[in-house]
Scaffold this motif. Sequence first.
Motif, PDB file in Angstrom:
ATOM      1  N   UNK A 222     -23.572  16.305  19.328  1.00  0.00           N
ATOM      2  CA  UNK A 222     -23.006  17.528  19.896  1.00  0.00           C
ATOM      3  C   UNK A 222     -21.529  17.295  20.175  1.00  0.00           C
ATOM      4  N   UNK A 223     -20.700  18.233  19.751  1.00  0.00           N
ATOM      5  CA  UNK A 223     -19.281  18.146  20.068  1.00  0.00           C
ATOM      6  C   UNK A 223     -18.503  17.159  19.234  1.00  0.00           C
ATOM      7  N   UNK A 224     -19.016  16.802  18.048  1.00  0.00           N
ATOM      8  CA  UNK A 224     -18.303  15.826  17.222  1.00  0.00           C
ATOM      9  C   UNK A 224     -17.384  16.484  16.200  1.00  0.00           C
ATOM     10  N   UNK A 225     -17.303  17.822  16.219  1.00  0.00           N
ATOM     11  CA  UNK A 225     -16.416  18.541  15.315  1.00  0.00           C
ATOM     12  C   UNK A 225     -15.368  19.297  16.122  1.00  0.00           C
ATOM     13  N   UNK A 226     -14.149  19.348  15.594  1.00  0.00           N
ATOM     14  CA  UNK A 226     -13.033  19.948  16.334  1.00  0.00           C
ATOM     15  C   UNK A 226     -13.277  21.410  16.675  1.00  0.00           C
ATOM     16  N   UNK A 231     -16.422  20.033  21.876  1.00  0.00           N
ATOM     17  CA  UNK A 231     -15.797  18.898  21.186  1.00  0.00           C
ATOM     18  C   UNK A 231     -15.240  17.887  22.180  1.00  0.00           C
ATOM     19  N   UNK A 232     -15.413  16.634  21.869  1.00  0.00           N
ATOM     20  CA  UNK A 232     -14.867  15.560  22.700  1.00  0.00           C
ATOM     21  C   UNK A 232     -14.326  14.472  21.788  1.00  0.00           C
ATOM     22  N   UNK A 233     -13.521  13.580  22.352  1.00  0.00           N
ATOM     23  CA  UNK A 233     -13.024  12.452  21.560  1.00  0.00           C
ATOM     24  C   UNK A 233     -13.000  11.205  22.427  1.00  0.00           C
TER      25      UNK A 233
END
Length: 233
Positions: A222-226, A231-233
Amino acid sequence: MDIIAFLGIAGTAIIGSFVGLVVLLWLVGFRIIRSDRVGIVEKWWSPRGSLKDQIIALKGEAGYQPDVLRGGIHFRTPLMYKVHTMPLVTIPQGKIGYVFARDGVPLEGGQTLGRMVPGNTFQGVRFFLENGGQRGPQRQILREGTYAFNLAMFVVVTESQVYYLHMGDTVEMQTIQSMAAHLASIGGFAPVIIKGADDKTGIVTVHDGPSLPSGDIIAPAVGDKAGDPNHHN
């Protein structure tokens, strides 16, 4: 007129002017808020009526107002307003803080944490409420820094203290204090750091959100795409 009588009249005039100035400043609500504090505005009465179930008055009703007063000179007449002066919220370097919202949309069944509001920093109460912010403990955490929060709306739990505007709700504060004690007992105020040189990985178990389909043991990313709102990094 002798000098003594003149001085008496002048003294009376000066005292009267001073008292009049003090009364005038009180009537117009003159106040100075320090740069390290904020003012939370509570409206005593309003022709638009009062709130029923909410805490924050978004349409000018009587109650706590969404916008805080920052450091400087302000005018809020005490005939209509009460201003609560509160400290800025500080999260020390290398620590994190947790937020509990007192107002907003109720949590859904099975939901533990309030959903994230895109673009939200908790410093805009109106933005939070008008964009679906939920009441209760929040999923979004606070990173190190200094924040100007409306502490009538948000309770902020840090390692050193709990920031809040006391409203006399004993049950609420017992819940918050219990949450703070639990977070401290598990080291929840320090971020988890995995160093590349340690040759280790971290496994995350999530206690909130939809259940996995039958037979699955690993949740999808979850949240691995911009373009993902989470999205998170």
